[in-house]
Design an enzyme around this catalytic site. Structure first.
Site, PDB file in Angstrom:
ATOM      1  N   GLY A  48       0.821  -1.209   0.000  1.00 19.82           N
ATOM      2  CA  GLY A  48       0.000   0.000   0.000  1.00 19.82           C
ATOM      3  C   GLY A  48       0.852   1.255   0.000  1.00 19.82           C
TER       4      GLY A  48
ATOM      5  N   SER B 273       6.496  -6.734   2.024  1.00 18.39           N
ATOM      6  CA  SER B 273       7.631  -6.241   1.231  1.00 18.39           C
ATOM      7  C   SER B 273       8.945  -6.719   1.836  1.00 18.39           C
ATOM      8  CB  SER B 273       7.603  -4.715   1.186  1.00 18.39           C
ATOM      9  OG  SER B 273       6.344  -4.246   0.736  1.00 18.39           O
TER      10      SER B 273
ATOM     11  N   ASP C   1      -0.344   2.277   8.538  1.00 20.22           N
ATOM     12  CA  ASP C   1      -0.896   1.502   9.654  1.00 20.22           C
ATOM     13  C   ASP C   1      -0.029   1.501  10.907  1.00 20.22           C
ATOM     14  OD1 ASP C   1      -2.926   0.773   7.851  1.00 20.22           O
ATOM     15  OD2 ASP C   1      -1.782  -0.971   7.168  1.00 20.22           O
TER      16      ASP C   1
ATOM     17  N   GLY D  96     -10.585  13.289  21.621  1.00 20.12           N
ATOM     18  CA  GLY D  96     -11.497  13.098  22.749  1.00 20.12           C
ATOM     19  C   GLY D  96     -12.688  12.214  22.452  1.00 20.12           C
TER      20      GLY D  96
END
Length: 323
Positions: A12, A106, A128, A186
């Site tokens: 990605g 990879s 990520d 929050g």
């Protein structure tokens, strides 16, 4: 001293990959090494789509999102015969070493190529933040800022209309984008694969918040842990009385101009990788641990366990819970 280095991006895309490519090119040239770009990851490698890189190209891409040299997934690269074809391609260009920018998948390819005689170094490029042996990966900071801006915008509308929102955040099994994004904005309820709440638990928590007459409630959930976030929103609405809507942030989190921090990490990762390859070191990944750039062997990286963030979840939930 090696004479030629190749660079590719795999898996990605992530903001900051171009800054890493740029750094690999510029550092190579500064050391008298010819840099080569390989288009569309390992697929381009076996299809011989390789060009010598220039300083002009490196300068143009440094601030752009995505990856200028393309990326593609190639499951067939697990086949040794496919990797042999890649080795043949590299040798035909006299490329002696390779920088691979991507994630765990990879890295596996990079490790195999190193074992077959081409020194490879992995740079962690994924929004990520799931390369567990590096504190941060290229693209995470930019994606996190996108998540924060999105939740802030959703909060404005929820507050205006006294509503609840379920926001689904990417992460591919790693909850860092959700945890960090929810902490920064929050969010009243947080749920990830590592620390998951049931749908009933979420609905009950929102119901308690409704009794406190909270003007708005945001439920931050990681992707793919509930079958249908819109169905979850309906369950919350039925239990709490809040009009509740679900928003799936999706691929907007992948793109965009890379943040200053992602560029800084990417450029230093690229420099560090070229320096290690010029020393004859391969089979390692470049990471950042305790604010220091490190090179660790890929095998241990792939087998490392994620850090336990139970206490982090516990504290954030404590300050956001219904009292």
């Amino acid at each position: 001293m090696i004479k030629k280095i190749g660079v590719l991006t795999s898996g990605g895309d992530a903001p900051g990959m171009n800054a890493a490519i740029s750094a690999v090119i510029r550092r190579s040239i500064s050391k008298g090494i010819k840099p080569y770009i390989i288009f569309d990851g390992y697929k381009g490698l076996i299809e011989n789509r390789i060009e010598e890189a220039t300083l002009d190209f490196a300068s143009k891409i440094i601030g752009h999102g995505g990856t200028a040299i393309g990326s593609a997934r190639l499951p067939e690269f697990k086949d040794e015969n496919v990797r042999k074809k890649a080795i043949t391609t590299l040798k035909s260009h006299e490329i002696e070493a390779l920088v691979v920018i991507g994630g765990d998948g990879s890295y596996q390819g990079a490790e195999k190529l190193t074992q077959m005689g081409i020194n490879c170094i992995g740079i962690p490029g994924t929004i990520d933040n799931d390369i567990v042996s590096s504190d941060y990966t290229i693209g995470f900071d930019t994606a996190l800022n996108t998540v924060v801006r999105s939740i802030d915008a959703i909060r404005d509308t929820m507050t205006s209309h006294n509503r609840c929102a379920v926001v689904e955040i990417m992460g591919n099994g790693c909850g860092d984008l959700t945890l960090y994004g929810a902490t920064a904005t929050g969010c009243e309820v947080i749920s990830t694969r590592e620390n998951k709440l049931t749908e009933d638990e979420i609905a009950e928590q929102v119901s308690l918040l409704a009794k406190q007459k909270r003007r708005s409630v945001i439920v931050a959930v990681a992707e793919n842990i509930y079958n249908d976030v819109h169905g979850l929103a309906k369950k919350i609405e039925n239990k709490s009385g809040y009009v509740t809507r679900a928003t799936v942030l999706g691929h907007v989190q992948r793109g965009g101009t890379p943040s200053a921090m992602d560029r800084y990490l990417a450029i230093n990762f690229g420099i560090f990788a070229v320096d290690r390859l010029s020393e004859g070191i391969g089979g390692v990944y470049i990471g950042i641990c305790d604010n220091k750039f490190v090179a660790k062997d890929i095998e241990s990286t792939l087998n490392s366990k994620p850090k336990d963030k139970y206490n982090e979840y516990k504290i954030i939930r404590e300050i956001n819970k219904a009292f």
